[in-house]
Design a protein around this motif. Structure first.
Motif, PDB file in Angstrom:
ATOM      1  N   LYS A 211       2.481   1.742  -3.425  1.00 32.42           N
ATOM      2  CA  LYS A 211       1.496   2.229  -4.393  1.00 32.42           C
ATOM      3  C   LYS A 211       1.238   3.712  -4.206  1.00 32.42           C
ATOM      4  O   LYS A 211       1.158   4.472  -5.182  1.00 32.42           O
ATOM      5  CB  LYS A 211       0.194   1.437  -4.252  1.00 32.42           C
ATOM      6  CG  LYS A 211      -0.856   1.841  -5.255  1.00 32.42           C
ATOM      7  CD  LYS A 211      -2.118   1.022  -5.089  1.00 32.42           C
ATOM      8  CE  LYS A 211      -3.169   1.477  -6.083  1.00 32.42           C
ATOM      9  NZ  LYS A 211      -4.412   0.739  -5.925  1.00 32.42           N
TER      10      LYS A 211
ATOM     11  N   THR B 249       1.968   6.686  -6.920  1.00 30.21           N
ATOM     12  CA  THR B 249       0.913   7.601  -7.347  1.00 30.21           C
ATOM     13  C   THR B 249       1.330   9.048  -7.114  1.00 30.21           C
ATOM     14  O   THR B 249       1.103   9.916  -7.969  1.00 30.21           O
ATOM     15  CB  THR B 249      -0.391   7.308  -6.582  1.00 30.21           C
ATOM     16  OG1 THR B 249      -0.753   5.941  -6.793  1.00 30.21           O
ATOM     17  CG2 THR B 249      -1.522   8.203  -7.038  1.00 30.21           C
TER      18      THR B 249
ATOM     19  N   GLU C 102       0.832  -1.200   0.000  1.00 28.48           N
ATOM     20  CA  GLU C 102       0.000   0.000   0.000  1.00 28.48           C
ATOM     21  C   GLU C 102       0.866   1.249   0.000  1.00 28.48           C
ATOM     22  O   GLU C 102       0.588   2.222  -0.705  1.00 28.48           O
ATOM     23  CB  GLU C 102      -0.916   0.018   1.221  1.00 28.48           C
ATOM     24  CG  GLU C 102      -1.942  -1.076   1.258  1.00 28.48           C
ATOM     25  CD  GLU C 102      -2.684  -1.105   2.586  1.00 28.48           C
ATOM     26  OE1 GLU C 102      -2.545  -0.152   3.375  1.00 28.48           O
ATOM     27  OE2 GLU C 102      -3.396  -2.082   2.828  1.00 28.48           O
TER      28      GLU C 102
END
Length: 59
Positions: free
Chosen positions: A30, A34, A27
């Motif tokens: 990611k 982003t 997580e």
């Protein structure tokens, strides 16, 4: 200044795994990816905006 070697990379990843755990690490990666993508997009938009010539002024 030399780059990060394989030993340093393993140490950093091990510390990250210990701090965040195996469940949260994907997580976190990611969200970092982003964020980097959004920053690059914003910088590209800014560069495009500044590269456009100003329209000529009407008298």
């Amino acid at each position: 200044m030399p780059g990060i070697g394989s030993t340093e990379l393993v140490i950093v990843l091990t510390i990250a795994l210990l701090l965040f755990g195996g469940k949260r690490l994907p997580e976190l990666a990611k969200s970092v990816g982003t964020s980097i993508r959004e920053i690059r997009s914003g910088l590209n938009d800014l560069a495009d905006e500044t590269a456009k010539p100003d329209p000529p002024e009407k008298l």
